[in-house]
Design an enzyme around this catalytic site. Structure first.
Site, PDB file in Angstrom:
ATOM      1  N   GLY A  53      34.069  35.353  37.005  1.00 47.34           N
ATOM      2  CA  GLY A  53      34.765  35.629  35.756  1.00 47.34           C
ATOM      3  C   GLY A  53      36.194  35.138  35.828  1.00 47.34           C
ATOM      4  N   HIS A  54      36.345  33.915  36.327  1.00 41.29           N
ATOM      5  CA  HIS A  54      37.664  33.292  36.392  1.00 41.29           C
ATOM      6  C   HIS A  54      37.502  31.799  36.654  1.00 41.29           C
ATOM      7  CE1 HIS A  54      37.260  33.079  40.775  1.00 41.29           C
ATOM      8  NE2 HIS A  54      36.923  34.355  40.784  1.00 41.29           N
ATOM      9  N   ALA A  55      38.619  31.088  36.548  1.00 44.38           N
ATOM     10  CA  ALA A  55      38.665  29.666  36.916  1.00 44.38           C
ATOM     11  C   ALA A  55      39.803  29.488  37.915  1.00 44.38           C
ATOM     12  CB  ALA A  55      38.904  28.800  35.682  1.00 44.38           C
ATOM     13  N   ARG A 100      33.666  30.272  36.054  1.00 38.97           N
ATOM     14  CA  ARG A 100      32.389  30.568  36.712  1.00 38.97           C
ATOM     15  C   ARG A 100      32.106  32.067  36.746  1.00 38.97           C
ATOM     16  NH1 ARG A 100      35.008  29.418  41.425  1.00 38.97           N
ATOM     17  NH2 ARG A 100      36.058  27.971  40.035  1.00 38.97           N
TER      18      ARG A 100
END
Ligand code: TYD
Length: 138
Positions: A53-55, A100
């Protein structure tokens, strides 16, 4: 940050097999296109949980299902794709600028991550709207 999900490819790794089992070797700049600065692994993941839950702005990673299986949802702000990892001799290369999420972990799954940089919280983009703004300016 101009990357897209098609830059994230599943790389076949080597596997040396004998009757006592298998071994897979990963060397930075030889089997994967970066030097390895850090290794971490996710395990004991409760059923139904998701991770990620981040890039990342600069980090490159190789994600391996060292045991069990899970899905990786990749999102470049325009295209999405889901990659299922379920073999320890394959790794998913995730380039910078890709949102992702890791989900659908099987019982006992171990997610091994080889990373190109040391941990830096400043490299994370943890807010999806900020991610969209950085990618597209809107
Ligand atoms: P995070 O990367 O957000 O986990 P995930 O993407 O798997 O959900 O990291 C979870 C926590 O662990 C967060 O507080 C930061 C910390 N952390 C480190 O201190 N060093 C590291 O190398 C990593 C990957 C995480």
């Amino acid at each position: 940050m101009q990357s897209n999900v098609y830059d994230c490819v599943v790389l076949p790794l080597n596997k040396i097999h004998n009757r006592a089992g298998n071994i897979t070797i990963v060397e930075g700049q030889i089997n994967i296109p970066f030097d390895i600065q850090r290794i971490y692994y996710l395990y004991d993941i409760p059923g139904g949980e998701s991770r990620g839950g981040h890039a990342h702005k600069a980090l490159k990673q190789l994600i391996i299902a060292a045991s069990g299986s899970f899905d990786v949802l990749l999102d470049d702000s325009i295209n999405k794709k889901v990659v299922t990892l379920n073999r320890p001799d394959y790794g998913l290369l995730v380039v910078p600028g890709i949102w992702r999420e890791l989900m659908e972990f099987s019982s006992g799954a171990v997610c091994l991550v080889l990373a190109s940089e040391k941990y830096e919280e400043e490299d994370y983009i943890r807010d999806y709207h900020t991610f969209l703004f950085i990618k597209n300016g809107n």
